[in-house]
Design a protein around this motif. Structure first.
Motif, PDB file in Angstrom:
ATOM      1  N   ALA A 324       0.834  -1.202   0.000  1.00  0.00           N
ATOM      2  CA  ALA A 324       0.000   0.000   0.000  1.00  0.00           C
ATOM      3  C   ALA A 324       0.870   1.255   0.000  1.00  0.00           C
ATOM      4  O   ALA A 324       0.556   2.246  -0.679  1.00  0.00           O
ATOM      5  N   HIS A 325       1.975   1.206   0.733  1.00  0.00           N
ATOM      6  CA  HIS A 325       2.876   2.362   0.779  1.00  0.00           C
ATOM      7  C   HIS A 325       3.504   2.622  -0.597  1.00  0.00           C
ATOM      8  O   HIS A 325       3.596   3.779  -1.043  1.00  0.00           O
ATOM      9  N   LYS A 326       3.906   1.529  -1.289  1.00  0.00           N
ATOM     10  CA  LYS A 326       4.494   1.687  -2.618  1.00  0.00           C
ATOM     11  C   LYS A 326       3.470   2.229  -3.618  1.00  0.00           C
ATOM     12  O   LYS A 326       3.783   3.110  -4.436  1.00  0.00           O
ATOM     13  N   ALA A 327       2.244   1.689  -3.568  1.00  0.00           N
ATOM     14  CA  ALA A 327       1.209   2.144  -4.499  1.00  0.00           C
ATOM     15  C   ALA A 327       0.912   3.628  -4.296  1.00  0.00           C
ATOM     16  O   ALA A 327       0.731   4.380  -5.269  1.00  0.00           O
ATOM     17  N   LYS A 328       0.878   4.048  -3.053  1.00  0.00           N
ATOM     18  CA  LYS A 328       0.606   5.462  -2.771  1.00  0.00           C
ATOM     19  C   LYS A 328       1.772   6.334  -3.224  1.00  0.00           C
ATOM     20  O   LYS A 328       1.577   7.452  -3.737  1.00  0.00           O
ATOM     21  N   TYR A 329       3.000   5.817  -3.074  1.00  0.00           N
ATOM     22  CA  TYR A 329       4.194   6.581  -3.470  1.00  0.00           C
ATOM     23  C   TYR A 329       4.220   6.792  -4.983  1.00  0.00           C
ATOM     24  O   TYR A 329       4.599   7.870  -5.470  1.00  0.00           O
ATOM     25  N   HIS A 330       3.788   5.753  -5.744  1.00  0.00           N
ATOM     26  CA  HIS A 330       3.784   5.855  -7.201  1.00  0.00           C
ATOM     27  C   HIS A 330       2.501   6.476  -7.743  1.00  0.00           C
ATOM     28  O   HIS A 330       2.338   6.591  -8.954  1.00  0.00           O
ATOM     29  N   GLY A 331       1.592   6.844  -6.891  1.00  0.00           N
ATOM     30  CA  GLY A 331       0.378   7.520  -7.331  1.00  0.00           C
ATOM     31  C   GLY A 331      -0.702   6.612  -7.873  1.00  0.00           C
ATOM     32  O   GLY A 331      -1.666   7.088  -8.488  1.00  0.00           O
ATOM     33  N   ASP A 332      -0.562   5.304  -7.656  1.00  0.00           N
ATOM     34  CA  ASP A 332      -1.564   4.350  -8.133  1.00  0.00           C
ATOM     35  C   ASP A 332      -2.666   4.228  -7.076  1.00  0.00           C
ATOM     36  O   ASP A 332      -2.688   3.291  -6.269  1.00  0.00           O
ATOM     37  N   MET A 333      -3.605   5.171  -7.071  1.00  0.00           N
ATOM     38  CA  MET A 333      -4.619   5.249  -6.021  1.00  0.00           C
ATOM     39  C   MET A 333      -5.634   4.104  -6.108  1.00  0.00           C
ATOM     40  O   MET A 333      -6.167   3.656  -5.086  1.00  0.00           O
ATOM     41  N   ALA A 334      -5.881   3.620  -7.319  1.00  0.00           N
ATOM     42  CA  ALA A 334      -6.827   2.512  -7.462  1.00  0.00           C
ATOM     43  C   ALA A 334      -6.282   1.263  -6.766  1.00  0.00           C
ATOM     44  O   ALA A 334      -7.001   0.583  -6.011  1.00  0.00           O
ATOM     45  N   ARG A 335      -4.976   0.961  -7.030  1.00  0.00           N
ATOM     46  CA  ARG A 335      -4.361  -0.204  -6.368  1.00  0.00           C
ATOM     47  C   ARG A 335      -4.239   0.041  -4.860  1.00  0.00           C
ATOM     48  O   ARG A 335      -4.427  -0.878  -4.047  1.00  0.00           O
ATOM     49  N   PHE A 336      -3.960   1.286  -4.468  1.00  0.00           N
ATOM     50  CA  PHE A 336      -3.832   1.636  -3.038  1.00  0.00           C
ATOM     51  C   PHE A 336      -5.144   1.328  -2.283  1.00  0.00           C
ATOM     52  O   PHE A 336      -5.137   0.721  -1.208  1.00  0.00           O
ATOM     53  N   LYS A 337      -6.273   1.726  -2.862  1.00  0.00           N
ATOM     54  CA  LYS A 337      -7.570   1.477  -2.214  1.00  0.00           C
ATOM     55  C   LYS A 337      -7.901  -0.015  -2.177  1.00  0.00           C
ATOM     56  O   LYS A 337      -8.484  -0.503  -1.200  1.00  0.00           O
ATOM     57  N   GLU A 338      -7.524  -0.731  -3.239  1.00  0.00           N
ATOM     58  CA  GLU A 338      -7.762  -2.164  -3.270  1.00  0.00           C
ATOM     59  C   GLU A 338      -6.966  -2.888  -2.175  1.00  0.00           C
ATOM     60  O   GLU A 338      -7.470  -3.785  -1.492  1.00  0.00           O
ATOM     61  N   ILE A 339      -5.697  -2.464  -1.992  1.00  0.00           N
ATOM     62  CA  ILE A 339      -4.858  -3.082  -0.950  1.00  0.00           C
ATOM     63  C   ILE A 339      -5.414  -2.775   0.439  1.00  0.00           C
ATOM     64  O   ILE A 339      -5.399  -3.625   1.332  1.00  0.00           O
ATOM     65  N   LEU A 340      -5.928  -1.568   0.625  1.00  0.00           N
ATOM     66  CA  LEU A 340      -6.520  -1.211   1.922  1.00  0.00           C
ATOM     67  C   LEU A 340      -7.718  -2.092   2.234  1.00  0.00           C
ATOM     68  O   LEU A 340      -7.935  -2.504   3.386  1.00  0.00           O
ATOM     69  N   LYS A 344      -7.949  -4.827   5.524  1.00  0.00           N
ATOM     70  CA  LYS A 344      -8.971  -4.836   6.569  1.00  0.00           C
ATOM     71  C   LYS A 344      -9.355  -6.244   6.996  1.00  0.00           C
ATOM     72  O   LYS A 344      -9.865  -6.452   8.099  1.00  0.00           O
ATOM     73  N   LYS A 345      -9.103  -7.215   6.126  1.00  0.00           N
ATOM     74  CA  LYS A 345      -9.466  -8.597   6.431  1.00  0.00           C
ATOM     75  C   LYS A 345      -8.338  -9.359   7.132  1.00  0.00           C
ATOM     76  O   LYS A 345      -8.489 -10.540   7.450  1.00  0.00           O
ATOM     77  N   VAL A 346      -7.221  -8.670   7.373  1.00  0.00           N
ATOM     78  CA  VAL A 346      -6.052  -9.309   7.978  1.00  0.00           C
ATOM     79  C   VAL A 346      -5.768  -8.661   9.329  1.00  0.00           C
ATOM     80  O   VAL A 346      -5.851  -7.438   9.470  1.00  0.00           O
ATOM     81  N   THR A 347      -5.447  -9.479  10.313  1.00  0.00           N
ATOM     82  CA  THR A 347      -5.140  -8.946  11.640  1.00  0.00           C
ATOM     83  C   THR A 347      -3.757  -8.300  11.654  1.00  0.00           C
ATOM     84  O   THR A 347      -2.839  -8.740  10.951  1.00  0.00           O
ATOM     85  N   TYR A 348      -3.617  -7.281  12.479  1.00  0.00           N
ATOM     86  CA  TYR A 348      -2.316  -6.615  12.613  1.00  0.00           C
ATOM     87  C   TYR A 348      -1.340  -7.495  13.386  1.00  0.00           C
ATOM     88  O   TYR A 348      -0.175  -7.614  13.048  1.00  0.00           O
ATOM     89  N   VAL A 349      -1.840  -8.114  14.433  1.00  0.00           N
ATOM     90  CA  VAL A 349      -0.994  -8.961  15.276  1.00  0.00           C
ATOM     91  C   VAL A 349      -1.103 -10.402  14.803  1.00  0.00           C
ATOM     92  O   VAL A 349      -2.175 -10.868  14.415  1.00  0.00           O
ATOM     93  N   ASP A 350      -0.003 -11.119  14.841  1.00  0.00           N
ATOM     94  CA  ASP A 350       0.008 -12.533  14.470  1.00  0.00           C
ATOM     95  C   ASP A 350      -0.432 -13.359  15.679  1.00  0.00           C
ATOM     96  O   ASP A 350       0.335 -13.585  16.615  1.00  0.00           O
ATOM     97  N   TYR A 351      -1.697 -13.798  15.657  1.00  0.00           N
ATOM     98  CA  TYR A 351      -2.222 -14.557  16.785  1.00  0.00           C
ATOM     99  C   TYR A 351      -1.664 -15.978  16.832  1.00  0.00           C
ATOM    100  O   TYR A 351      -1.910 -16.701  17.792  1.00  0.00           O
ATOM    101  N   HIS A 352      -0.947 -16.380  15.815  1.00  0.00           N
ATOM    102  CA  HIS A 352      -0.349 -17.717  15.771  1.00  0.00           C
ATOM    103  C   HIS A 352       1.168 -17.657  15.930  1.00  0.00           C
ATOM    104  O   HIS A 352       1.863 -18.597  15.559  1.00  0.00           O
ATOM    105  N   ASP A 353       1.646 -16.564  16.497  1.00  0.00           N
ATOM    106  CA  ASP A 353       3.090 -16.409  16.715  1.00  0.00           C
ATOM    107  C   ASP A 353       3.563 -17.446  17.732  1.00  0.00           C
ATOM    108  O   ASP A 353       3.190 -17.384  18.912  1.00  0.00           O
TER     109      ASP A 353
END
Length: 655
Positions: A324-340, A344-353
């Motif tokens: 998402a950071h790379k897409a935003k840096y290159h101005g690809d807003m469509a891909r940026f929104k898709e990655i966001l 949202k469907k992925v947890t920030y913390v790894d519950y299986h660590d």
């Protein structure tokens, strides 16, 4: 007043002027059911010519015995706190037969409605006197006191079936409460913070609050339930635990007597080789002493199980974040929104660590939860270890109720509350403008189906239809409203923290308010509930019959959830609040009808609503003072019971 106080006053050559109620020791916070606090107002003497300071001097001598008892309990409490691994080698037997301790024990249990339930010989606390406590003290001192068999009744369980409940004789209850006070002073500093059942400053709410604070990161929960816990505790193993800590064998033998007292069933006396009788005053603390072994074992498992200082970031989340950071840096807003959207469907913390594991534990009586931040295999292993330990101490985990639950997919039922993990995410703004994902929170819900079933079992519903509670129809309009309001407050106060509070309020109000309206329709022969609402208004208001009396209306609850637990004091306070032990005495009381000081005993009622101030002078005095007990001489007490029996016969003949 004690005899020493009366001797002081007699030495002043003063004559009694009149009898009045004077507060010798009223301590503790008032509650709705006990507005005067935890102490007691007792009847003392005012003497003509007595100086104001003289009563204070008399009070000092009156409470000297109670102060000695409190001092000894404080020393026991402090010794256990300072030296948790040392044995108690003090003469506890000489403490348990102190009249002041027995009086304090009576003061603690006297207003509880259950203590007016007749035992096997139809005896209740009604008629207790200072002479009775002196006799009880002498029997304890000479070790001639014997606990009598309790009356056993079967009460229904919410999960089905019945549970045996033992109703001990009232004198036995006073001794049990005295034993409990001593045991509490010794063992309260030793119990762990994970234990919440039957302990001062702790409740179901403190246990559930601990779940909310400490169970957020867990993935698996072991729902623990010990099969017939109170009935399965081995007497020999329990006594071995007590005798390891307490070296006074006369005191521990008294506890052994209480366990072997037995119970009446089908007119036969039966004895148990195991179990602490449910309904006994001393049973809860004995169960906590025995289950303290389980607490220490699971906390020991926690020390070896916990691993790592903090969980790692989910690798899948990190990859999407970088993309998402790379897409935003290159101005690809469509891909940026898709990655966001994918992130949202992925947890920030790894519950299986595998490098981060946690075990959390909370217990209320024989119900407990173990939370596992780890794999399902870890949860299975921990459950097996706990089951093996319980087997070694003579207990057995219930196969039906002890299960492993994925809190993200299923609900856990603990202390009448459904607990599960929220399926929605919360966000917090980080420095630099990025969003950080927060852990999924825990949701607490009132089980509405179980609440409905409870209302049905209590007589407010029948075959899915709302019905009036006809057992209350003989009461006045105001009393009926008060009774229904007490039921409403009971549910709403307990479930004050739940997230579905609005739905619960709607269920309770729709059921109980309609039930109340139907009962009023039957009482006043109005026919339909519509006519009831037309006559008494939306909240079924009972008009006042006195000038200063406010109208009584059906409760008007707030439908907005507060998510707050009712925790009035710090549950982590390790000392016992000895100050709240009443210093009131049963000695020197005078009859409130004739003024006699001979053969004075306490007249008791089960509930304040049982009083009839219009028909009885005794009830009028008790209602005015808001007391369930009043001192009467033997003659007036017998006359009062004669009037009560006659009133019952009249009511029975009318029905």
């Amino acid at each position: 007043m004690t005899s020493c106080t009366l001797n002081i006053i007699k030495g002043m050559s003063l004559q009694p002027k009149k009898y009045v109620w004077t507060t010798f020791a009223t301590t503790g916070l008032p509650t709705r059911s006990n507005p005067h606090g935890n102490g007691a107002s007792i009847l003392g003497h005012l003497f003509e010519g007595m100086q104001p300071g003289t009563l204070s001097q008399a009070r000092h001598y009156c409470t000297s015995g109670a102060n000695e008892v409190m001092s000894r309990l404080e020393k026991l409490n402090k010794r256990s706190m300072d030296r948790p691994n040392h044995s108690i080698n003090q003469n506890l037997h000489s403490l348990v037969y102190k009249v002041e301790l027995l009086t304090a024990a009576y003061q603690r249990i006297k207003s509880k409605p259950g203590n007016m339930t007749p035992a096997c010989d139809d005896e209740t606390l009604d008629g207790i006197s200072h002479e009775a406590l002196l006799e009880l003290s002498n029997l304890l001192r000479t070790e001639e006191f014997q606990f009598r068999p309790a009356r056993r009744v079967e009460i229904p369980k919410a999960s089905g079936g019945t549970r045996p409940l033992s109703i001990a004789p009232p004198r036995d209850k006073i001794v049990q409460e005295a034993i409990r006070m001593i045991l509490e002073a010794i063992y309260e500093p030793l119990f762990l913070n994970c234990s919440h059942g039957f302990r001062p400053n702790r409740s179901c709410h403190t246990a559930l609050n601990e779940v909310r604070n400490n169970f957020k990161p867990v993935a698996w929960i072991i729902e623990g339930d010990i099969s017939k816990c109170f009935d399965s505790i081995d007497h020999k193993k329990l006594m071995a635990l007590l005798e390891k800590k307490i070296l006074d064998r006369r005191f521990t033998n008294l506890i052994r007597k209480s366990l072997k007292a037995g119970y009446f069933e089908f007119r036969e006396v039966k004895h148990n080789l195991a179990g602490t009788p449910q309904g006994s005053i001393v049973s809860p603390i004995l169960a906590n002493i025995f289950l303290h072994q389980l607490d220490e074992f699971i906390i020991g498992l926690k020390k070896s199980f916990d691993k790592g200082s903090s969980p790692r970031v989910n690798p899948a989340y990190r990859i999407l974040h970088n993309e998402a950071h790379k897409a935003k840096y290159h101005g690809d807003m469509a891909r940026f929104k898709e990655i966001l959207r994918q992130r949202k469907k992925v947890t920030y913390v790894d519950y299986h660590d595998p490098g981060y594991k946690r075990l959390t534990y909370v217990r209320y009586a024989d119900d407990w939860l173990v939370g596992i931040r780890g794999s399902h295999e870890d949860a299975v292993k921990i459950k097996s270890q706990i089951g093996e330990f319980c087997k070694n101490i003579g207990l057995k985990l219930s196969d039906d109720k002890t299960k492993i639950t994925n809190i993200s997919k299923e609900k856990v039922l603990f202390l009448g509350t459904h607990i599960f993990r929220s399926r929605s995410w919360t966000h917090a703004r980080m420095r630099g403008g990025a969003d950080r994902r927060q852990a999924l929170g825990l949701i607490f819900e009132a089980p509405l189906v179980r609440v409905t079933q409870k209302l049905a079992s209590n007589g407010f519903l029948k075959k899915g239809k709302i019905v009036p509670k006809f057992i209350w129809v003989q009461n006045s309009h105001r009393v009926i409203i008060g009774l229904y309001n007490s039921v409403v407050r009971g549910y709403l106060n307990y479930y004050s923290f739940v997230h579905n509070y609005g739905k619960l309020v709607s269920l309770i109000m729709n059921t109980l308010k309609v039930s109340c309206a139907k009962l009023l329709a039957a009482k006043f022969s109005l026919g339909t509930t519509i006519k009831v609402y037309q006559k008494f208004g939306q909240y079924l208001t009972a008009p006042s019959s006195k000038e200063k009396e406010r109208p009584m209306s059906f409760i008007k609850p707030n439908y907005k959830a507060t998510y707050k637990f009712s925790i009035n004091s710090d549950p982590n306070i390790r000392s016992v609040n000895i100050v709240n032990i009443s210093q009131a005495s049963l000695e020197g009381l005078a009859c409130q009808i004739c003024g006699s000081t001979s053969q004075v005993e306490m007249h008791h009622v089960r509930m304040m609503k049982d009083l009839n101030p219009r028909a009885s002078l005794v009830d009028k005095i008790m209602a005015k003072r808001n007391r369930k007990q009043i001192p009467l001489c033997k003659r007036c007490h017998i006359e009062k019971h004669r009037q009560m029996n006659e009133a019952r016969r009249m009511i029975k003949s009318r029905s």
